[in-house]
Design a protein around this motif. Sequence first.
Motif, PDB file in Angstrom:
ATOM      1  N   LEU A  88      -5.199   3.663 -22.139  1.00  0.00           N
ATOM      2  CA  LEU A  88      -3.891   3.718 -22.794  1.00  0.00           C
ATOM      3  C   LEU A  88      -3.101   2.458 -22.454  1.00  0.00           C
ATOM      4  N   TYR A 113       1.940  13.285 -17.773  1.00  0.00           N
ATOM      5  CA  TYR A 113       1.585  13.695 -19.136  1.00  0.00           C
ATOM      6  C   TYR A 113       2.495  13.061 -20.192  1.00  0.00           C
ATOM      7  N   ARG A 119       0.655   6.547 -25.834  1.00  0.00           N
ATOM      8  CA  ARG A 119      -0.296   6.886 -26.892  1.00  0.00           C
ATOM      9  C   ARG A 119       0.380   6.836 -28.255  1.00  0.00           C
ATOM     10  N   MET A 153      -3.804  12.877 -12.904  1.00  0.00           N
ATOM     11  CA  MET A 153      -3.271  12.632 -14.243  1.00  0.00           C
ATOM     12  C   MET A 153      -2.128  13.579 -14.551  1.00  0.00           C
ATOM     13  N   PRO A 210      -4.293  -2.154 -34.254  1.00  0.00           N
ATOM     14  CA  PRO A 210      -3.860  -3.238 -35.147  1.00  0.00           C
ATOM     15  C   PRO A 210      -4.486  -4.588 -34.797  1.00  0.00           C
ATOM     16  N   PHE A 211      -5.140  -4.687 -33.637  1.00  0.00           N
ATOM     17  CA  PHE A 211      -5.613  -5.996 -33.154  1.00  0.00           C
ATOM     18  C   PHE A 211      -7.115  -6.189 -33.325  1.00  0.00           C
ATOM     19  N   ARG A 238      -0.903   4.348 -31.301  1.00  0.00           N
ATOM     20  CA  ARG A 238      -1.668   4.858 -32.447  1.00  0.00           C
ATOM     21  C   ARG A 238      -0.855   5.056 -33.715  1.00  0.00           C
ATOM     22  N   HIS A 258     -10.850   6.858 -27.941  1.00  0.00           N
ATOM     23  CA  HIS A 258     -10.019   6.394 -26.838  1.00  0.00           C
ATOM     24  C   HIS A 258      -8.575   6.823 -27.051  1.00  0.00           C
ATOM     25  N   TRP A 259      -8.317   8.120 -26.895  1.00  0.00           N
ATOM     26  CA  TRP A 259      -6.970   8.684 -26.966  1.00  0.00           C
ATOM     27  C   TRP A 259      -6.377   8.619 -28.368  1.00  0.00           C
ATOM     28  N   VAL A 260      -7.207   8.637 -29.380  1.00  0.00           N
ATOM     29  CA  VAL A 260      -6.690   8.574 -30.744  1.00  0.00           C
ATOM     30  C   VAL A 260      -6.492   9.979 -31.307  1.00  0.00           C
ATOM     31  N   ASN A 261      -7.551  10.761 -31.293  1.00  0.00           N
ATOM     32  CA  ASN A 261      -7.479  12.121 -31.831  1.00  0.00           C
ATOM     33  C   ASN A 261      -7.191  13.149 -30.747  1.00  0.00           C
ATOM     34  N   PHE A 262      -7.681  12.865 -29.575  1.00  0.00           N
ATOM     35  CA  PHE A 262      -7.620  13.855 -28.498  1.00  0.00           C
ATOM     36  C   PHE A 262      -6.720  13.338 -27.391  1.00  0.00           C
ATOM     37  N   PHE A 263      -5.985  14.291 -26.777  1.00  0.00           N
ATOM     38  CA  PHE A 263      -5.088  13.923 -25.695  1.00  0.00           C
ATOM     39  C   PHE A 263      -5.154  15.024 -24.646  1.00  0.00           C
ATOM     40  N   LEU A 264      -4.309  14.918 -23.655  1.00  0.00           N
ATOM     41  CA  LEU A 264      -4.374  15.852 -22.534  1.00  0.00           C
ATOM     42  C   LEU A 264      -3.840  17.238 -22.882  1.00  0.00           C
ATOM     43  N   ASP A 265      -3.350  17.405 -24.122  1.00  0.00           N
ATOM     44  CA  ASP A 265      -2.881  18.735 -24.508  1.00  0.00           C
ATOM     45  C   ASP A 265      -4.048  19.681 -24.772  1.00  0.00           C
ATOM     46  N   HIS A 304      -3.687   6.005 -17.738  1.00  0.00           N
ATOM     47  CA  HIS A 304      -5.107   5.695 -17.939  1.00  0.00           C
ATOM     48  C   HIS A 304      -5.267   4.266 -18.478  1.00  0.00           C
ATOM     49  N   ARG A 306       5.513   2.880 -33.409  1.00  0.00           N
ATOM     50  CA  ARG A 306       5.415   1.566 -32.752  1.00  0.00           C
ATOM     51  C   ARG A 306       6.569   0.672 -33.195  1.00  0.00           C
ATOM     52  N   VAL A 325      -7.563   2.461 -35.946  1.00  0.00           N
ATOM     53  CA  VAL A 325      -6.184   2.684 -35.531  1.00  0.00           C
ATOM     54  C   VAL A 325      -5.598   1.418 -34.898  1.00  0.00           C
ATOM     55  N   GLU A 343      -9.224  10.480 -36.985  1.00  0.00           N
ATOM     56  CA  GLU A 343      -9.117   9.053 -37.273  1.00  0.00           C
ATOM     57  C   GLU A 343     -10.154   8.308 -36.438  1.00  0.00           C
ATOM     58  N   LEU A 393     -13.520  10.469 -21.407  1.00  0.00           N
ATOM     59  CA  LEU A 393     -12.304   9.944 -20.785  1.00  0.00           C
ATOM     60  C   LEU A 393     -11.786  10.766 -19.619  1.00  0.00           C
ATOM     61  N   VAL A 394     -11.936  12.071 -19.705  1.00  0.00           N
ATOM     62  CA  VAL A 394     -11.285  12.948 -18.732  1.00  0.00           C
ATOM     63  C   VAL A 394     -12.325  13.775 -18.000  1.00  0.00           C
TER      64      VAL A 394
END
Lengths: 84, 271
Positions: A61, A4, A11, A1, B82-83, A15, B56-63, A58, A20, B80, B119, B147-148
């Motif tokens: 995503l 980044y 992402r 991964m 839209p669908f 979101r 699923h990657w909404v609040n948390f990310f790889l940072d 991923h 978007r 979050v 969120e 996820l990770v």
Amino acid sequence: MSTYTLQRLLRDVNRDPALRERYFAEKDAFVAGYALTPEERSAILAFDVGKLYALGVHGLLLRPFTIIHKMSEPDYLRAIRGEA
Amino acid sequence: MPIVFAAAMSHAPGITAWPEAAPAGQRDNLGAAFERLAADLHSARVDALVLLTSEHWVNFFLDHVGAFCVGRAEAYTGPVEPFLRIERREQAGAADLGGRIVAAAYENGFEPGFSFDLEFDHGSMVPLHLLGVGNDVPVVPIFFNTLVAPQPSAARCYDFGRVIGRALAAEKQRIGVIASGGLSHDPGELRHGIIDSSFDELFMQRMERGDAAGLRGYSNADFAAAGAGAFELLAWIALQGALDGARGHKLAYEAVVPWATGMGLMEFDVA
């Protein structure tokens, strides 16, 4: 991964409604705001889903990103499996 | 007061985003189970709801990746996506209860992350929507990193659940707990669409029996074999930890290929 920044771009589009909207309105300028490799940049601008997956994006995503682009599930699966 | 309501359920986005894609028989069976859970939750008259879930990657990310995150916000928004065909709305948060859960964890060998700004995506909004939870019932979301790699171990999640359960038992309020996620599925990945019904059935049997050894014994490789989404079952295992071996009942199970998920619903004997 290691992809980044590329994953961060997807992402952001997934979101954030404002980002978007900007992505769809002016894709080149939007993508230029991310420090991508030339390979990543061309994959995102060409909406090359198979390439994005191969680069390491991923699935949770990439699949929402493709749903936003109205890509069907069979087309998505063919793309990531390299069957397209 | 002991926990007054406990349930576990899958949260595949197709349940609300493309319900018509599922065969009518499966949809009806699951729909009846969701209605029963919603009715039982209503009858339980909970003051607050704890949601053991994944995102699923909404609040948390790889940072910054952490194993657990407890919500301490006064309010959340979602979904979050839209669908999802769920209207975006505000959901009240039980901020004080979230803070007490964090404090209890720190006193008992766990140091989860916590956040005042989160969120919700389908992992939280699908259960709230299908169980009819409105803004009048404040929630505490507790997110598990599914996820990770490395994800927290099943044993660690069970034990974290024990700590959460003891903290909730010390409350005077009537509290419900819902675990959200799973069962076998590989969403967005190469094996998208795989469903391992024998894995799912055995897992649910262990949840029904309150089989601590069996649940704590799942390895990351076991979950990975059942698809990347099977890691979401860490939240179910934490629920059984919180319930300390309470008996459970499977309300419905269907392998729903158009939703690409082994869909299960369970309710547990509490109070």
